[in-house]
Write an enzyme that holds these catalytic residues in place. Structure first.
Site, PDB file in Angstrom:
ATOM      1  N   ARG A 540       0.830  -1.202   0.000  1.00  0.00           N
ATOM      2  CA  ARG A 540       0.000   0.000   0.000  1.00  0.00           C
ATOM      3  C   ARG A 540       0.862   1.249   0.000  1.00  0.00           C
ATOM      4  O   ARG A 540       1.906   1.296   0.653  1.00  0.00           O
ATOM      5  CB  ARG A 540      -0.887   0.040   1.256  1.00  0.00           C
ATOM      6  N   SER A 603       7.522  -4.869   7.360  1.00  0.00           N
ATOM      7  CA  SER A 603       7.137  -5.835   8.414  1.00  0.00           C
ATOM      8  C   SER A 603       7.954  -7.121   8.362  1.00  0.00           C
ATOM      9  O   SER A 603       7.411  -8.226   8.291  1.00  0.00           O
ATOM     10  CB  SER A 603       5.651  -6.160   8.296  1.00  0.00           C
ATOM     11  N   ASP A 657       5.424  -2.974  11.342  1.00  0.00           N
ATOM     12  CA  ASP A 657       3.968  -2.781  11.459  1.00  0.00           C
ATOM     13  C   ASP A 657       3.502  -2.846  12.915  1.00  0.00           C
ATOM     14  O   ASP A 657       2.541  -2.192  13.302  1.00  0.00           O
ATOM     15  CB  ASP A 657       3.193  -3.809  10.606  1.00  0.00           C
TER      16      ASP A 657
END
Length: 918
Positions: A540, A603, A657
């Protein structure tokens, strides 16, 4: 020739006249389709009443749970004994059920009389007589030294609380033994057998109603059979009901056979408009007036008597035998149901009628014989109609339970009336099919009756018992004791200390990586920030606008996929793809050329030397891009931006994350000092005192530590709780031997653990009839989202079966229950392991701060935590139990990896600015 025609015409006219005469006299016994549909609706309402906890006490149709939860699946085997008490004869049977799916049954049986003085005498003597007969059978068949399971067919209404126990509610038919009503008949028989303890070594495993026995016998030959009906001396029906509808029994899972005891339908007055004067007269003269009113209109014990009462009244009215009546016609029971069946035979019926009437001392004319035959037809036809209406109600209920437009099912049939009456089966089948046109019904005659059925129930109970033991053995591997959880908590605590210390850090499995995030949001952050989020197959890019004062955050984002060939290609290809996605987003938002600060949520385990430097330790979650491990991912991103040479960005922070999750929640709640991810991967971060972090210079303040606890157990400290299934999942993964804790707890692996268990249970013949489908052999087919769906409390087993069908798994109801249990065991263990790890960190924070009690908030994100119906509750309960002095609040994060990355960037910019000003 003319004389023959004249005779035929005369006979036809005579027949028509006699039939009209009888029809007029018995018009009330002829039931229209409309009336039958009405009776069907009344019976449906009675069934509902019988199933309800509050309404059952006043229900006439008792809907008794039988605790028979499964039908035969063909894998039953062994030797079983069966007793059948309930009719004019008492039967003992030895049944040998063979295995290897051949569905082969061999039987040896013996009948014993049931004398009146026994069945109407003392209860103790009745059961002693039964035990004596059983001992005689064992001796005759040379079975004395064998230990055999026994099924008892007991054809009277009993209240059961388990399969091997039943309290007699009331005697029916001709039985009236004293002192039995209200007592457990299995205990009575067990006590009686003690007299023969030298000869008899028998375990009573099941108490079965004859109707249930019929259903089970037929289900052994036809797996579609889920209804049993008896139309003999008495009448009754049973069927498989969804447990969720049976309020009288605990539990919602699976199905259970319900013994309707439909003979009592109408005892509350529900059939008064249907009953005739003959029904009322018959009832008054019976052993149990006012009881079993439906049965008295249907069953073999009463049809002959109904015919006798009608003939007597017609003779008195001068409509038969010239008004003459014989003394025999006045005697109760003189006409039996076998006589009715004989009179209705197709060709010899009239001759039989003349013979039977003559034996009764009557002198019937041709017209009398025709009229009497038609009386028999009306009485037996009404019986078939009433049976059909009640059966149609059961079939409709089955169809509605399964939410089907069209039902395919089989009804197991037994009973002398159904078997010996020449027209009865045909009439019953025709009316049932007319009343339920949306059901495809097969009627299957039970060949060996209810006694074989009791042996089949016993065989199934035996199989289920053995299978249950094996299944429980597997599930027990996933059940963690409190001591084990305390041990895991303490081991995790030790690993935290190892990871924080300079000397032990290189060997620590929990890496405790400093993130260089040294502050939490204070509400003064503002501006526009770009955020990147890489952590799975989707990537994203976000624009985040933060307004100060009002703590308002607005976000705009676009999702891009990362193809497998990029995930597992070269590092250069991966970062070029990322930059291409950023360029597309800037174009889309009209921001090309804007110099925006950027936070990069990455992450994967990274070792950071500062907030904007992160060296990848190793890939996880299916990524395998080459030339990345050991490299600074921020440098790789900057180089890819340079290669594109279209825009420049200010990369302020590289963020995990988990840290983003903590920051997002910290923006709302200042007590938030821990971030937890329970999704595709598993991780946790928290704010640690700088004095405890030996890897970073300085003792003042706090810094966020990214634990990377997924590697916990890589040193073997969890081997005592790892199962063979965990090992199989690990060996088949991209990184064998690594991330062992994550592989026992995270969404990426739970479905795969379940799949391995299902394969093993299927190989053992405990699931899916021992057939492993190709789909089940496919790695990754059982996604963790299926666990969440299957474990949903709102989901009926029917829907569980649909999910399994999507996976190519043709499951029975029992299979679905087991799959649900397996999913529950795997997800519960995962939640408890999470809880133990989290308890270790909150206890550490309490002790570090020297508090007696600690109030702390944990920011949580991840699909497993959010979507699984029980995961969050079990996790929270475990933390409460293992860290009782910590008051932990769980706060769901809204987009930790996007909003969190922007907030970390904003906090870093604020701290940079403050340092410059100082």
């Amino acid at each position: 020739m003319f004389a023959v025609h004249l005779m035929a015409f005369y006979f036809t006219k005579l027949k028509e006249d006699q039939i009209k005469k009888v029809d007029r006299f018995l018009y009330h016994m002829r039931l229209s389709d409309e009336t039958l549909l009405d009776i069907m609706a009344r019976f449906q309402a009675e069934m509902q009443k019988g199933l309800g906890k509050d309404t059952n006490p006043t229900a006439s149709v008792k809907m008794l749970p039988t605790f028979v939860r499964a039908i035969p699946d063909g894998s039953e085997n062994g030797e079983f004994l069966s007793l059948d008490l309930g009719g004019s004869k008492f039967r003992v049977l030895k049944v040998q059920v063979s295995e290897e799916g051949k569905r082969n049954v061999q039987m040896e049986s013996q009948f014993y009389p049931t004398p009146n003085e026994i069945i109407r005498g003392n209860g103790t003597e009745l059961f002693e007589y039964v035990a004596d007969c059983l001992a005689d059978f064992m001796k005759t068949k040379e079975l004395m030294q064998k230990k055999l399971p026994l099924g008892l067919t007991f054809s009277f209404p009993c209240k059961q609380t388990k399969l091997e126990e039943g309290v007699l509610l009331s005697w029916t038919k001709k039985f009236k033994a004293r002192g039995v009503q209200g007592t457990d008949v299995v205990s009575s028989l067990t006590n009686a057998m003690r007299k023969h303890k030298q000869d008899l070594d028998v375990d009573i495993l099941a108490l079965v109603n004859d109707t249930v026995g019929t259903m089970m016998t037929c289900a052994y030959d036809d797996p579609y059979c889920e209804v049993g009906v008896i139309i003999g001396t008495g009448t009754n029906a049973c069927y498989m009901e969804d447990m969720s509808n049976i309020e009288l029994v605990e539990g919602d899972e699976g199905r259970m056979c319900i013994n309707t005891e439909w003979g009592a339908f109408g005892d509350d007055g529900a059939l008064e408009d249907i009953r005739t004067e003959f029904d009322q007269e018959l009832d008054l003269g019976s052993l149990n007036p006012g009881k079993q009113l439906f049965e008295k209109m249907i069953s073999g014990l009463y049809l002959g008597e109904l015919v006798r009462l009608i003939l007597l009244k017609m003779a008195k009215a001068g409509l038969l035998f010239g008004g003459e009546k014989s003394s025999a016609l006045h005697i109760k029971g003189k006409i039996e149901t076998r006589h009715v069946a004989a009179m209705e035979k197709y060709k010899e019926g009239l001759a039989n009628t003349r013979e039977i009437l003559t034996d009764l001392g009557l002198e019937p004319s041709e017209a009398d014989c025709i009229a009497v035959q038609h009386v028999c037809t009306i009485v037996s036809f009404r019986s078939a109609n009433l049976c059909a209406a009640a059966l149609a109600a059961i079939l409709t209920r089955l169809r509605e339970n399964k939410k089907l437009v069209r039902l395919r099912t089989t009804v197991g049939m037994d009973g002398t009336l159904y078997k010996i009456h020449p027209q009865y089966p045909k009439r019953l089948h025709k009316v049932v099919r007319k009343l339920v046109p949306n059901c495809d019904v097969r009627f299957l005659l039970s060949e060996s009756g209810s006694t074989k059925g009791a042996a089949m129930v016993t065989a199934v109970a035996s199989r289920v018992q053995a299978q249950r033991k094996q299944i429980d053995k597997v599930l027990a591997l996933f059940q963690l004791t409190r001591e084990q959880l305390v041990g895991i908590r303490d081991k995790m605590r030790v690993e935290f200390e190892y990871g924080l210390k300079r000397d032990t850090h290189p060997l620590a499995t929990v890496k405790m990586l400093p993130t260089y995030v040294c502050g939490m949001p204070d509400g003064t952050e503002k501006g526009k920030f770009l955020a990147l989020d890489l952590g799975g197959t989707n990537f994203r890019v976000l624009l985040v606008k933060i307004r100060s004062g009002r703590r308002s955050v607005r976000m705009y984002n676009k999702i891009f996929t990362i193809p497998l060939e990029i995930m597992q290609g070269t590092g250069e290809e991966l970062f070029d793809h990322i930059v291409q996605c950023i360029a597309d987003f800037l174009d889309y938002m009209g921001l090309k050329g804007a110099q925006l600060p950027l936070g990069f949520t990455f992450s994967f385990p990274c070792r950071q030397a500062s907030i904007d430097k992160g060296t990848l330790i190793e890939w996880t979650k299916g990524f395998k891009a080459t030339d990345c491990e050991g490299e600074d991912v921020v440098d790789m991103l900057r180089e890819a931006i340079k290669r594109r040479n279209e825009f420049d960005l200010d990369i302020v922070a590289v963020v995990n994350d988990t840290v983003g999750t903590m920051m997002t929640c910290g923006y709302e709640d200042r007590n938030c000092e821990v971030g937890l991810i329970a999704g595709t991967g598993s991780n946790m971060c928290y704010m640690e005192e700088m004095r405890n972090i030996e890897l970073v210079e300085g003792d003042e303040g706090k810094m966020c530590i990214n634990t990377e606890w997924g590697g916990f157990g890589d040193n073997g400290c969890l081997d005592d709780i790892r199962t063979q299934y965990d090992k199989e999942v690990d060996e088949g993964s991209l990184n064998p031997g690594k991330q062992r804790y994550e592989k026992m707890t995270s969404g990426m692996y739970l479905g795969e653990i379940v799949r391995q268990i299902l394969i093993d249970l299927t190989k053992q013949g405990l699931l899916f009839r021992g057939q492993i489908s190709e789909r089940l052999r496919t790695r990754g087919i059982f996604e963790t989202k299926f666990l969440s769906q299957i474990e949903s409390d709102r989901l009926a087993l029917l829907q569980v079966r649909k999910i399994l069908q999507q996976l190519g798994l043709d499951s029975t109801c029992e299979d679905s229950i087991v799959v649900k249990e397996v999913c529950g065991a795997v997800s519960r263990r995962a939640a408890e392991l999470y809880g133990a790890g989290l308890a270790a960190i909150v206890e550490k924070r309490r002790e570090d701060q020297g508090f007696e009690h600690l109030k702390i908030t944990v920011g949580v994100d991840g699909t497993l935590y959010k979507l699984h119906p029980h995961f969050s509750r079990i996790l929270q309960e475990t933390v409460k139990e293992l860290a009782p002095r910590c008051d932990v609040t769980f706060m769901l994060s809204e987009d930790g990896s996007g909003k969190g990355a922007a907030l970390i960037t904003a906090v870093a910019k604020r701290l940079q600015q403050a340092r410059r000003e100082n």
